[in-house]
Every structure is written in C-alpha cells, then in structure tokens.
Design an enzyme around this catalytic site. Structure first.
Site, mmCIF file in Angstrom:
data_model
loop_
_atom_site.group_PDB
_atom_site.id
_atom_site.type_symbol
_atom_site.label_atom_id
_atom_site.label_comp_id
_atom_site.label_asym_id
_atom_site.label_seq_id
_atom_site.Cartn_x
_atom_site.Cartn_y
_atom_site.Cartn_z
ATOM 1 N N TRP A 1 -33.909 90.588 -31.402
ATOM 2 C CA TRP A 1 -32.618 91.283 -31.340
ATOM 3 C C TRP A 1 -31.690 90.612 -32.353
ATOM 4 O O TRP A 1 -31.456 89.413 -32.259
ATOM 5 C CB TRP A 1 -32.015 91.201 -29.940
ATOM 6 C CG TRP A 1 -30.730 91.962 -29.871
ATOM 7 C CD1 TRP A 1 -29.472 91.516 -30.196
ATOM 8 C CD2 TRP A 1 -30.578 93.337 -29.491
ATOM 9 N NE1 TRP A 1 -28.546 92.516 -30.054
ATOM 10 C CE2 TRP A 1 -29.201 93.646 -29.616
ATOM 11 C CE3 TRP A 1 -31.461 94.336 -29.079
ATOM 12 C CZ2 TRP A 1 -28.692 94.910 -29.323
ATOM 13 C CZ3 TRP A 1 -30.953 95.583 -28.789
ATOM 14 C CH2 TRP A 1 -29.580 95.863 -28.909
ATOM 15 N N GLU B 1 -36.780 91.369 -26.215
ATOM 16 C CA GLU B 1 -35.636 90.875 -26.987
ATOM 17 C C GLU B 1 -35.672 89.351 -26.955
ATOM 18 O O GLU B 1 -36.078 88.749 -25.966
ATOM 19 C CB GLU B 1 -34.294 91.311 -26.393
ATOM 20 C CG GLU B 1 -33.934 92.762 -26.549
ATOM 21 C CD GLU B 1 -32.508 93.048 -26.038
ATOM 22 O OE1 GLU B 1 -31.716 92.084 -25.873
ATOM 23 O OE2 GLU B 1 -32.208 94.223 -25.798
ATOM 24 N N HIS C 1 -36.654 89.711 -21.591
ATOM 25 C CA HIS C 1 -35.720 89.362 -22.658
ATOM 26 C C HIS C 1 -35.437 87.869 -22.542
ATOM 27 O O HIS C 1 -35.064 87.381 -21.470
ATOM 28 C CB HIS C 1 -34.440 90.176 -22.548
ATOM 29 C CG HIS C 1 -34.659 91.634 -22.802
ATOM 30 N ND1 HIS C 1 -33.624 92.553 -22.818
ATOM 31 C CD2 HIS C 1 -35.791 92.338 -23.051
ATOM 32 C CE1 HIS C 1 -34.128 93.764 -23.074
ATOM 33 N NE2 HIS C 1 -35.437 93.645 -23.208
ATOM 34 N N ARG D 1 -37.846 98.784 -32.276
ATOM 35 C CA ARG D 1 -37.296 99.234 -30.985
ATOM 36 C C ARG D 1 -35.938 99.857 -31.274
ATOM 37 O O ARG D 1 -35.049 99.205 -31.824
ATOM 38 C CB ARG D 1 -37.172 98.062 -30.028
ATOM 39 C CG ARG D 1 -36.614 98.394 -28.649
ATOM 40 C CD ARG D 1 -36.743 97.158 -27.756
ATOM 41 N NE ARG D 1 -36.188 97.346 -26.432
ATOM 42 C CZ ARG D 1 -35.007 96.862 -26.026
ATOM 43 N NH1 ARG D 1 -34.243 96.169 -26.879
ATOM 44 N NH2 ARG D 1 -34.582 97.051 -24.794
ATOM 45 N N TYR E 1 -33.376 84.734 -23.567
ATOM 46 C CA TYR E 1 -32.183 84.123 -24.137
ATOM 47 C C TYR E 1 -32.005 82.730 -23.509
ATOM 48 O O TYR E 1 -32.967 81.977 -23.409
ATOM 49 C CB TYR E 1 -30.980 85.042 -23.959
ATOM 50 C CG TYR E 1 -31.085 86.309 -24.787
ATOM 51 C CD1 TYR E 1 -30.997 86.265 -26.182
ATOM 52 C CD2 TYR E 1 -31.296 87.554 -24.190
ATOM 53 C CE1 TYR E 1 -31.114 87.417 -26.959
ATOM 54 C CE2 TYR E 1 -31.403 88.716 -24.961
ATOM 55 C CZ TYR E 1 -31.311 88.630 -26.339
ATOM 56 O OH TYR E 1 -31.428 89.773 -27.104
ATOM 57 N N ASN F 1 -32.910 99.725 -20.645
ATOM 58 C CA ASN F 1 -32.626 98.370 -21.093
ATOM 59 C C ASN F 1 -31.970 97.560 -19.975
ATOM 60 O O ASN F 1 -31.014 98.019 -19.342
ATOM 61 C CB ASN F 1 -31.688 98.415 -22.302
ATOM 62 C CG ASN F 1 -31.391 97.043 -22.851
ATOM 63 O OD1 ASN F 1 -32.259 96.386 -23.410
ATOM 64 N ND2 ASN F 1 -30.145 96.587 -22.689
ATOM 65 N N GLU F 2 -32.507 96.375 -19.706
ATOM 66 C CA GLU F 2 -31.883 95.402 -18.799
ATOM 67 C C GLU F 2 -31.263 96.092 -17.581
ATOM 68 O O GLU F 2 -30.056 96.036 -17.366
ATOM 69 C CB GLU F 2 -30.850 94.583 -19.570
ATOM 70 C CG GLU F 2 -31.462 93.841 -20.750
ATOM 71 C CD GLU F 2 -30.475 93.047 -21.594
ATOM 72 O OE1 GLU F 2 -29.253 93.106 -21.306
ATOM 73 O OE2 GLU F 2 -30.914 92.367 -22.545
#
Length: 307
Positions: free
Chosen positions: A258, A229, A200, A61, A202, A133-134
C-alpha cells in the site's frame, strides 16, 4: 483442540485455491506480487497500471467504492488485461465498520458485487474479488466469520465463480485472531472452496516474530494467505517490512504493498510514487519494487492469450 483441515473440491477453472496455494486454470502457481492503486479517488490515473506493470508487478489491487459504475469496472478490468496484470478488485466502503462513521456492512458490499456479476462474467482467469476492505474496526469483531460467510454465500448465489479474497477484522490486521481462528469454517462454507485470506500488516507486525507467527498459523491449517496491504510504517508504529517480504518469499505467499500514490492525512510516507510519477519512486517504492522484481512471475494466462 486441533482444527480440522478444510475440505477440498476439484478446481472449476480460473484462478483457484489448491491446498494453501493459488493456482491458475492450467495448474501453474500464482504468487501475487504487486501494489494497490487508489482508483476510486483518482479516476483519471489509470495510466498508473502500465507503470506498475513496467516496474515488475504481476498483480494490482484496485480500490473501488459503491459509486463506481459497472462501465468503469469493465474499463479497469480491460486496462488490467491490456497490461497483463492480475486484477484484484476491492470494495473500500466496508473499511473499519463498527468504528468508522459511514462504513457499510459486508452484506452491503456483497450487493455491490452481485450487481457486477454480469460485468465480471468470463474474467475468472485474471480477476479476484476482494469482498470488503478491512471490514471491522477494533471494536466487537465477533461477527466477522458469520458476516464473511454470508457475504460469500450471497455472491456465489449470484453466479460469481471468481477467486474471492476476504480481509481480516481489526482494520485488516487481525490482532484479535478472528480471521486466523475462523478461516477454516469460512473456507468450508464457500460452495466453491475458492477463498483466499488477506491480512494487512502494519504496526501490529513490528517484529519478524509477529510476522512468522501469523504466517505459520495459516500454514498449519493448510489455508491460503496473502498480505493484502503493508507498508514501512503506519500510525501504529514501524512495520517489519523486510521480514514480510523475506518470509513471504520463503513460503510462496503473495503480497501487495500500500499504495501507488495519493495518500494524505499524514500518511504520505505510504506513497510508492511521488505524485503518480513512476520516475520518482519514494524510498518505500524503491524498496517494494526491488522485492517485487526479484520474485514476480507474470500470470501464464496472458501468455496463452497472446499465442
């Protein structure tokens, strides 16, 4: 109310959605296994793609920003093809819109992609377009579905027939469920019915239960999902990275760690390679690539091209 399953259309070639899976033009399943590379900030580091491939990835990516030229994008795509990597191109300018100063709308990101339509034509077999992205921070995310659907419509009208990847709100983590709940409408609104959803993972996903709950929501809706990610930890806490890998493997869900190298601002622990050196993988890098090597399969398109 039970959500309706998304409508399906016949595949049109290139990478495309089939049920909840991504498949190639020949029907072979593609499960993404790879990592993000921060090209936009380290433009002299394209040699990283060969390192990422050599370590076993089938996908990379690539971070882009609005000042990256069409010529540069063509070069990146060429490097990906030479290294037999599926190439996910992402526009990073949308990151944290509504919360981060300077972030742009998905509509602006769509303009970036429409400008690249001639450059990307003919690469549908191995290039994926990650719209933004995000694209929302943690504020009001109610506009996510509408903005995402409109951006998809704009790039389709420009002739882009690629598999599209869309990120969730809440800095990609979708803790508010905007993408989870809005995904069926967004998918059905794509004229090509060729969109994969990217979460993503986290600190919001600090337990295996949180991971499986999110994965299972997409399975129930029959929608395609990737982990666009993730890392071992972040500023919002530890991450259930082992569970992400294990449960993604069990479900055939792609994942992209990531990131390769070059993180700063106190999150250097997210580097997989120390100083862009593939010979100096960090603990995170070793862990990530151990998982990648165990399950990664090269896209069949590259074998066909070589024969």
């Amino acid at each position: 109310m039970k959500p309706s399953r998304p409508a399906r259309t016949a595949p049109t070639g290139g990478l495309h959605v089939s049920g909840a899976s991504i498949v190639e033009a020949g029907g072979q399943p593609l499960v993404m296994r790879g990592i993000s590379h921060p090209y936009a900030w380290y433009r002299d580091r394209t040699g990283a793609l060969a390192d990422i491939k050599r370590l076993g990835a089938n996908t990379v990516r690539v971070v882009l920003t609005g000042d990256v030229t069409a010529g540069e994008v063509a070069g990146i795509v060429g490097h990906c093809k030479a290294n037999r990597l599926v190439c996910v191109l992402e526009n990073h300018d949308t990151t944290g819109y509504g919360e981060r100063a300077g972030a742009v709308t998905l509509d602006r990101a769509a303009d970036f992609w429409t400008g690249l339509a001639p450059t990307l034509r003919g690469t549908e077999d191995f290039v994926v377009v990650n719209l933004g992205n995000e694209p929302y921070g943690n504020g009001d995310t109610s506009g996510w579905a509408g903005a995402t659907g409109a951006a998809i419509g704009k790039v389709r009208a420009a002739g882009l027939r690629h598999l599209l990847m869309v990120d969730g709100p809440n800095w990609g983590q979708d803790w508010s469920g905007g993408m989870r709940d809005g995904a069926p409408a967004v998918f059905n609104g794509d004229p090509q019915h060729n969109t994969v959803f990217s979460v993503h993972m986290y600190g919001v996903y600090g337990t295996a239960a949180k991971v499986t709950e999110y994965f299972d929501a997409f399975r129930r809706n029959g929608l395609p999902l990737v982990v666009g990610e993730f890392g071992p930890q972040h500023t919002d806490g530890p991450v259930a990275a082992d569970a992400i890998v294990r449960e993604a493997d069990a479900r055939g869900i792609g994942y992209l760690g990531w990131s390769w190298s070059g993180n700063g601002g106190g999150v250097e622990y997210l580097d997989a390679a120390d100083g862009f050196d593939a010979g100096r993988l960090t603990e995170w890098g070793r862990h990530l690539f151990d998982g990648i090597r165990a399950t990664s399969k090269e896209a069949a398109v590259f074998a066909r091209a070589a024969s």
